[in-house]
Scaffold this motif. Structure first.
Motif, mmCIF file in Angstrom:
data_model
loop_
_atom_site.group_PDB
_atom_site.id
_atom_site.type_symbol
_atom_site.label_atom_id
_atom_site.label_comp_id
_atom_site.label_asym_id
_atom_site.label_seq_id
_atom_site.Cartn_x
_atom_site.Cartn_y
_atom_site.Cartn_z
ATOM 1 N N VAL A 17 0.822 -1.211 0.000
ATOM 2 C CA VAL A 17 0.000 0.000 0.000
ATOM 3 C C VAL A 17 0.858 1.265 0.000
ATOM 4 O O VAL A 17 0.404 2.332 0.400
ATOM 5 C CB VAL A 17 -0.976 0.007 1.197
ATOM 6 N N ALA A 57 2.758 4.635 -0.927
ATOM 7 C CA ALA A 57 2.462 5.823 -1.726
ATOM 8 C C ALA A 57 3.667 6.208 -2.584
ATOM 9 O O ALA A 57 3.621 7.185 -3.315
ATOM 10 C CB ALA A 57 2.082 6.985 -0.808
ATOM 11 N N VAL A 87 0.392 -3.140 5.697
ATOM 12 C CA VAL A 87 -0.392 -2.801 6.881
ATOM 13 C C VAL A 87 -1.147 -4.043 7.340
ATOM 14 O O VAL A 87 -1.779 -4.724 6.531
ATOM 15 C CB VAL A 87 -1.372 -1.642 6.589
ATOM 16 N N SER A 107 -3.853 -5.340 10.463
ATOM 17 C CA SER A 107 -4.749 -4.881 11.523
ATOM 18 C C SER A 107 -5.165 -6.085 12.355
ATOM 19 O O SER A 107 -5.680 -7.069 11.826
ATOM 20 C CB SER A 107 -5.993 -4.223 10.937
ATOM 21 N N GLN A 131 -3.248 -1.098 14.342
ATOM 22 C CA GLN A 131 -2.729 -1.094 12.976
ATOM 23 C C GLN A 131 -1.206 -1.223 13.048
ATOM 24 O O GLN A 131 -0.545 -0.439 13.726
ATOM 25 C CB GLN A 131 -3.128 0.216 12.306
ATOM 26 N N VAL A 175 2.191 -1.146 10.832
ATOM 27 C CA VAL A 175 2.690 -0.671 9.543
ATOM 28 C C VAL A 175 4.154 -1.083 9.430
ATOM 29 O O VAL A 175 4.959 -0.796 10.326
ATOM 30 C CB VAL A 175 2.552 0.864 9.422
ATOM 31 N N TYR A 204 3.577 6.441 3.010
ATOM 32 C CA TYR A 204 2.272 5.849 3.319
ATOM 33 C C TYR A 204 1.384 6.898 3.967
ATOM 34 O O TYR A 204 1.858 7.728 4.744
ATOM 35 C CB TYR A 204 2.415 4.654 4.266
ATOM 36 N N ARG A 205 0.093 6.826 3.629
ATOM 37 C CA ARG A 205 -0.881 7.729 4.242
ATOM 38 C C ARG A 205 -2.252 7.079 4.191
ATOM 39 O O ARG A 205 -2.658 6.547 3.176
ATOM 40 C CB ARG A 205 -0.928 9.062 3.512
ATOM 41 N N ASP A 206 -2.940 7.125 5.314
ATOM 42 C CA ASP A 206 -4.342 6.728 5.349
ATOM 43 C C ASP A 206 -5.077 7.734 6.223
ATOM 44 O O ASP A 206 -4.544 8.809 6.516
ATOM 45 C CB ASP A 206 -4.512 5.273 5.809
ATOM 46 N N SER A 207 -6.267 7.413 6.650
ATOM 47 C CA SER A 207 -7.068 8.384 7.397
ATOM 48 C C SER A 207 -6.531 8.658 8.803
ATOM 49 O O SER A 207 -6.913 9.645 9.415
ATOM 50 C CB SER A 207 -8.515 7.904 7.492
ATOM 51 N N SER A 208 -5.629 7.809 9.305
ATOM 52 C CA SER A 208 -5.150 8.015 10.673
ATOM 53 C C SER A 208 -3.640 8.137 10.808
ATOM 54 O O SER A 208 -3.151 8.622 11.822
ATOM 55 C CB SER A 208 -5.647 6.877 11.580
ATOM 56 N N GLN A 217 0.363 8.876 8.827
ATOM 57 C CA GLN A 217 1.194 9.260 7.690
ATOM 58 C C GLN A 217 2.633 8.897 8.019
ATOM 59 O O GLN A 217 3.097 9.135 9.138
ATOM 60 C CB GLN A 217 1.096 10.751 7.402
#
Length: 163
Positions: A43, A45, A53, A55, A60, A62, A118-122, A124
Motif C-alpha cells: 500500500v 504511496a 499494513v 490490523s 494497525q 505498519v 504511506y498515508r491513510d485516514s489516521s 502518515q
C-alpha cells in the motif's frame, strides 16, 4: 473389509487437511509482519518503498520494506498512539510523537528529498534520507479537522449579556 478401512481413513484425513488449509487461506491478512515479502497488499504511496499494513484487534501495524524486501522498520498505531517495534534496519530511526528520534549533531536530514511513503485516514509515514546514508522514518497521526462552531440561531443565548 480390513484393507478398505485404512484407505478410507487416509482419504478422510487428507480431505480434512484440505478443508483446513483452504479455511486458513481465506482468513484476513494479519500474518507476515516482519517478513521480507509478507502475504499482504503493498500500500505504499511511493515507488521507492514497500509498505504493508496489518490490523489485529483494532491495532494497525505498519511495516516499511525497501525495494529488495529488507525490513526497514515497523510500528503499531491506535488512536493517535504509536509504538515502534524492534525490527528492521532502521528501527532506531523511526520517529513518532511518543518516541521522537534524536539525531547526532553530525547527521543532517536531507529534507528536500523527503517523501511520503504511506498515508491513510489516521497515519502518515515519511522517509527522509540522512547525510550519513541512513533513512529517518517519521510516523505521525493525520491531522483531524475540528468542526467549526455552529452559528448561534438565538440572539438571547448568543449574547454575552445576561438580564
Amino acid at each position: 473389509m480390513i484393507k478398505i478401512l485404512p484407505r478410507r481413513a487416509l482419504c478422510a484425513g487428507l480431505f480434512a487437511m484440505g478443508l483446513s488449509a483452504s479455511a486458513f487461506a481465506a482468513g484476513p491478512s494479519s500474518t507476515g509482519l516482519g517478513q521480507a515479502w509478507p502475504n499482504a497488499q503493498d500500500v505504499s504511496a511511493s515507488s521507492n518503498w514497500h509498505v504493508y499494513v496489518f490490523s489485529v484487534n483494532g491495532i494497525q501495524y505498519v511495516q516499511v520494506n525497501d525495494l529488495d524486501g529488507n525490513v526497514r522498520g515497523a510500528f503499531a498505531a491506535a488512536n493517535g498512539q504509536f509504538l515502534v517495534l524492534p525490527m528492521g534496519r532502521d528501527a532506531q530511526r523511526i520517529s513518532t510523537p511518543q518516541q521522537p528520534v534524536a539525531l547526532a549533531s553530525s547527521v543532517v536530514p536531507l529534507t528536500s528529498y523527503a517523501e511520503t511513503v504511506y498515508r491513510d485516514s489516521s497515519v502518515q509515514v515519511s522517509a527522509t534520507p540522512l547525510s550519513n546514508g541512513a533513512t529517518l522514518f517519521n510516523a505521525t497521526p493525520m491531522a483531524t479537522t475540528t468542526a467549526a462552531p455552529s452559528p448561534c440561531d438565538n440572539p438571547v443565548e448568543c449574547s454575552g449579556h445576561v438580564n
